[in-house]
Write a protein that holds these residues in place. Structure first.
Motif, PDB file in Angstrom:
ATOM      1  N   ALA A  80      36.024  43.057  47.771  1.00 38.35           N
ATOM      2  CA  ALA A  80      37.230  42.237  47.756  1.00 38.35           C
ATOM      3  C   ALA A  80      36.895  40.764  47.535  1.00 38.35           C
ATOM      4  CB  ALA A  80      37.992  42.426  49.062  1.00 38.35           C
ATOM      5  N   GLU A  81      35.836  40.285  48.181  1.00 40.67           N
ATOM      6  CA  GLU A  81      35.423  38.890  47.996  1.00 40.67           C
ATOM      7  C   GLU A  81      34.804  38.672  46.618  1.00 40.67           C
ATOM      8  OE1 GLU A  81      33.358  37.016  51.331  1.00 40.67           O
ATOM      9  OE2 GLU A  81      33.648  38.888  52.443  1.00 40.67           O
ATOM     10  N   ILE A  82      34.078  39.673  46.139  1.00 39.80           N
ATOM     11  CA  ILE A  82      33.450  39.541  44.824  1.00 39.80           C
ATOM     12  C   ILE A  82      34.516  39.396  43.743  1.00 39.80           C
ATOM     13  CG2 ILE A  82      32.014  40.741  43.113  1.00 39.80           C
ATOM     14  CD1 ILE A  82      30.509  42.012  45.475  1.00 39.80           C
ATOM     15  N   ARG A  83      35.631  40.125  43.890  1.00 36.96           N
ATOM     16  CA  ARG A  83      36.706  40.043  42.892  1.00 36.96           C
ATOM     17  C   ARG A  83      37.300  38.650  42.788  1.00 36.96           C
ATOM     18  NH1 ARG A  83      38.323  45.076  45.312  1.00 36.96           N
ATOM     19  NH2 ARG A  83      37.921  46.855  43.918  1.00 36.96           N
ATOM     20  N   GLN A  84      37.190  37.876  43.871  1.00 31.98           N
ATOM     21  CA  GLN A  84      37.806  36.546  43.893  1.00 31.98           C
ATOM     22  C   GLN A  84      36.971  35.488  43.163  1.00 31.98           C
ATOM     23  OE1 GLN A  84      40.897  36.415  45.159  1.00 31.98           O
ATOM     24  NE2 GLN A  84      40.593  38.610  45.567  1.00 31.98           N
ATOM     25  N   ALA A  90      36.262  42.995  36.940  1.00 31.67           N
ATOM     26  CA  ALA A  90      36.359  44.262  37.670  1.00 31.67           C
ATOM     27  C   ALA A  90      35.056  44.514  38.408  1.00 31.67           C
ATOM     28  CB  ALA A  90      36.663  45.410  36.712  1.00 31.67           C
ATOM     29  N   VAL A  91      35.158  45.302  39.462  1.00 31.43           N
ATOM     30  CA  VAL A  91      33.970  45.686  40.236  1.00 31.43           C
ATOM     31  C   VAL A  91      34.067  47.164  40.591  1.00 31.43           C
ATOM     32  CG1 VAL A  91      33.634  43.394  41.225  1.00 31.43           C
ATOM     33  CG2 VAL A  91      35.043  45.046  42.439  1.00 31.43           C
ATOM     34  N   THR A  92      32.918  47.785  40.801  1.00 29.36           N
ATOM     35  CA  THR A  92      32.891  49.171  41.270  1.00 29.36           C
ATOM     36  C   THR A  92      31.665  49.364  42.144  1.00 29.36           C
ATOM     37  OG1 THR A  92      33.048  51.500  40.605  1.00 29.36           O
ATOM     38  CG2 THR A  92      31.587  50.107  39.313  1.00 29.36           C
ATOM     39  N   ALA A  93      31.826  50.141  43.199  1.00 29.30           N
ATOM     40  CA  ALA A  93      30.734  50.400  44.141  1.00 29.30           C
ATOM     41  C   ALA A  93      30.068  51.730  43.805  1.00 29.30           C
ATOM     42  CB  ALA A  93      31.262  50.418  45.568  1.00 29.30           C
ATOM     43  N   TYR A 119      35.042  53.318  38.389  1.00 32.46           N
ATOM     44  CA  TYR A 119      33.801  53.466  37.622  1.00 32.46           C
ATOM     45  C   TYR A 119      34.118  53.707  36.149  1.00 32.46           C
ATOM     46  CZ  TYR A 119      28.964  54.935  36.701  1.00 32.46           C
ATOM     47  OH  TYR A 119      27.687  55.035  36.221  1.00 32.46           O
ATOM     48  N   ALA A 120      35.067  54.604  35.894  1.00 33.12           N
ATOM     49  CA  ALA A 120      35.402  54.949  34.515  1.00 33.12           C
ATOM     50  C   ALA A 120      36.074  53.788  33.792  1.00 33.12           C
ATOM     51  CB  ALA A 120      36.299  56.176  34.486  1.00 33.12           C
ATOM     52  N   SER A 121      36.861  52.991  34.513  1.00 32.01           N
ATOM     53  CA  SER A 121      37.535  51.855  33.875  1.00 32.01           C
ATOM     54  C   SER A 121      36.539  50.786  33.438  1.00 32.01           C
ATOM     55  CB  SER A 121      38.559  51.236  34.839  1.00 32.01           C
ATOM     56  OG  SER A 121      37.904  50.680  35.968  1.00 32.01           O
ATOM     57  N   MET A 122      35.407  50.727  34.117  1.00 28.45           N
ATOM     58  CA  MET A 122      34.388  49.740  33.777  1.00 28.45           C
ATOM     59  C   MET A 122      33.384  50.288  32.780  1.00 28.45           C
ATOM     60  SD  MET A 122      31.651  47.855  36.282  1.00 28.45           S
ATOM     61  CE  MET A 122      32.947  46.980  37.140  1.00 28.45           C
ATOM     62  N   SER A 123      33.001  51.533  32.941  1.00 30.07           N
ATOM     63  CA  SER A 123      31.931  52.102  32.122  1.00 30.07           C
ATOM     64  C   SER A 123      32.476  52.718  30.847  1.00 30.07           C
ATOM     65  CB  SER A 123      31.174  53.167  32.925  1.00 30.07           C
ATOM     66  OG  SER A 123      32.008  54.289  33.134  1.00 30.07           O
ATOM     67  N   PHE A 200      28.589  46.947  40.818  1.00 30.39           N
ATOM     68  CA  PHE A 200      28.538  46.498  39.435  1.00 30.39           C
ATOM     69  C   PHE A 200      29.736  45.602  39.148  1.00 30.39           C
ATOM     70  CE2 PHE A 200      25.884  50.308  39.097  1.00 30.39           C
ATOM     71  CZ  PHE A 200      24.804  49.790  38.361  1.00 30.39           C
ATOM     72  N   VAL A 201      29.465  44.532  38.416  1.00 33.73           N
ATOM     73  CA  VAL A 201      30.489  43.539  38.126  1.00 33.73           C
ATOM     74  C   VAL A 201      30.677  43.417  36.623  1.00 33.73           C
ATOM     75  CG1 VAL A 201      31.121  41.101  38.298  1.00 33.73           C
ATOM     76  CG2 VAL A 201      29.965  42.234  40.221  1.00 33.73           C
ATOM     77  N   LYS A 202      31.919  43.495  36.193  1.00 34.33           N
ATOM     78  CA  LYS A 202      32.259  43.278  34.787  1.00 34.33           C
ATOM     79  C   LYS A 202      32.900  41.908  34.656  1.00 34.33           C
ATOM     80  CE  LYS A 202      34.395  45.551  30.827  1.00 34.33           C
ATOM     81  NZ  LYS A 202      35.090  46.783  30.358  1.00 34.33           N
ATOM     82  N   CYS A 203      32.398  41.115  33.725  1.00 33.54           N
ATOM     83  CA  CYS A 203      32.892  39.746  33.554  1.00 33.54           C
ATOM     84  C   CYS A 203      34.072  39.702  32.594  1.00 33.54           C
ATOM     85  CB  CYS A 203      31.771  38.843  33.023  1.00 33.54           C
ATOM     86  SG  CYS A 203      30.321  38.764  34.093  1.00 33.54           S
TER      87      CYS A 203
END
Length: 368
Positions: A80-84, A90-93, A119-123, A200-203
């Motif tokens: 939640a903090e990473i998203r800010q 986007a982020v996924t654990a 995961y699928a939305s990012m990868s 994982f973080v998507k910019c």
């Protein structure tokens, strides 16, 4: 001198062949072991790099028996903090786990716990058969390579954690571990509720990934921030434990080669004591006698190195085609192992050469 060296080597062809094989074995051991370890790690790094994210976060200082399986200790709530953080799209654990048994290479099987939607939305993964992972349950999806190698279909059973999981989907391309189960299921099995291994973080703009990485590092100094594009090389070369292991293997191979040459040339000198006495009586110098022994040893080493490299390459091709292993030729280790193989011939023959050069010609001629 060359004729004398050739005659000495062919006088006992079996012993010469055994010595060449001994040196070649050391070369094969180094080339294949390094190639297998580095190849597997680099392949895993490439699969992680395929996820489509630009940044990977893990707990700073966390250790693992494998760089491809980090402990499940990072709180998922950190997402939640990473998203800010500005620039994060986007982020996924992901939770990683490795079983020291199973049907994988060398009895190792790796798996990941994921939240399929995020995961699928990012990868870049897409299901080619079956259905996506639910939030929990004893179910799994596998990639197309795993399905092909293990003749696996949707509906088949897969034993994980000593119980049966049902394969409900097959996906492509290869991303991360080849086996994926629900994140909640893996957390429950490991007693790590609310934890993961990496995030994982998507910019928003991939070209600004280094800027976003610096922001994340400033915001979360207790996390390790890595660029996904660096993972293949980092996995292959950046883990101290594996590098120490590879250096030990290379060192043992060099010691084996030295001992092989030492024993071979020592026994050769003992058998040719009378011959050495004749050479000395004909005016051969100590340097000449020593040079003959060293040249014989160097010839054995050269043949052993060349033979080892050829056999290692052939074995690599067979292992790749038959077992599907990833073995990469590491030019630096090929060079170092070749130099070590040649040096072992020179070093291993030092004592036999000194002993031969030091023989008293009279005593040598009287030797039976």
């Amino acid at each position: 001198m060359n004729g004398l060296v050739a005659a000495n080597l062919t006088h006992h062809p079996g012993r010469t062949a055994a010595s060449i094989i001994g040196v070649a074995t050391g070369i094969i051991l180094v080339v294949l072991t390094v190639g297998l370890v580095r190849g597997m790690l680099r392949e895993r790094g490439k699969r992680d790099a395929n996820i489509g994210a630009q940044i990977m976060l893990s707990q700073l200082g966390q250790q693992s028996i494998s760089p491809t399986s980090l402990p499940v200790i990072l709180p998922v709530r950190a997402m939640a903090e990473i998203r800010q953080v500005p620039g994060v799209a986007a982020v996924t654990a992901v939770a990683q786990h490795m079983e020291l048994k199973g049907d994988g290479v060398m009895g190792i099987r790796q798996m990941e716990g994921i939240e399929f939607d995020s995961y699928a939305s990012m990868s870049r993964i897409r299901l080619v058969e079956g259905e996506p992972l639910p939030a929990s349950g004893d179910v799994a999806i596998v990639d197309v390579k795993y399905a092909a190698e293990h003749h696996t279909r949707v509906g088949d059973k897969l034993e994980l954690f000593d119980r049966q999981f049902t394969i409900i989907g097959i996906y492509e391309p290869a991303v991360g571990s080849r086996i994926k189960i629900p994140l909640a299921t893996l957390q429950e099995e490991l007693g790590a509720s609310g934890k993961c291994s990496v995030v994982f973080v998507k910019c928003q703009n991939p070209e600004e990934q280094e800027v976003v990485a610096r922001r994340l590092l400033e915001r979360f100094p207790d996390l390790r921030v890595l660029l996904v594009q660096d993972l293949p090389e980092l996995f292959a070369t950046g883990f101290g434990g594996f590098n120490v292991f590879l250096k030990i293997v290379a060192g043992l191979a060099a010691v084996i080669s030295v001992l092989v040459i030492l024993l071979t040339m020592y026994s050769a000198v003992a058998e040719r004591t009378r011959q050495i006495g004749i050479l000395k009586s004909l005016g051969a110098s100590k340097l000449f006698i020593a040079a003959v022994i060293e040249k014989e040893a160097l010839t054995i080493s050269v043949l052993g190195v060349l033979g080892g490299l050829i056999v290692a390459q052939l074995a690599r091709i067979v292992l790749i085609k038959v077992m599907g292993l990833t073995i990469e030729l590491e030019l630096d280790y090929i060079f170092y192992s070749s130099v070590a193989g040649l040096a072992s011939g020179l070093l291993g023959a030092i004592y036999p050469a000194w002993r031969a050069a030091s023989l008293d010609p009279v005593d040598a001629l009287r030797y039976e």
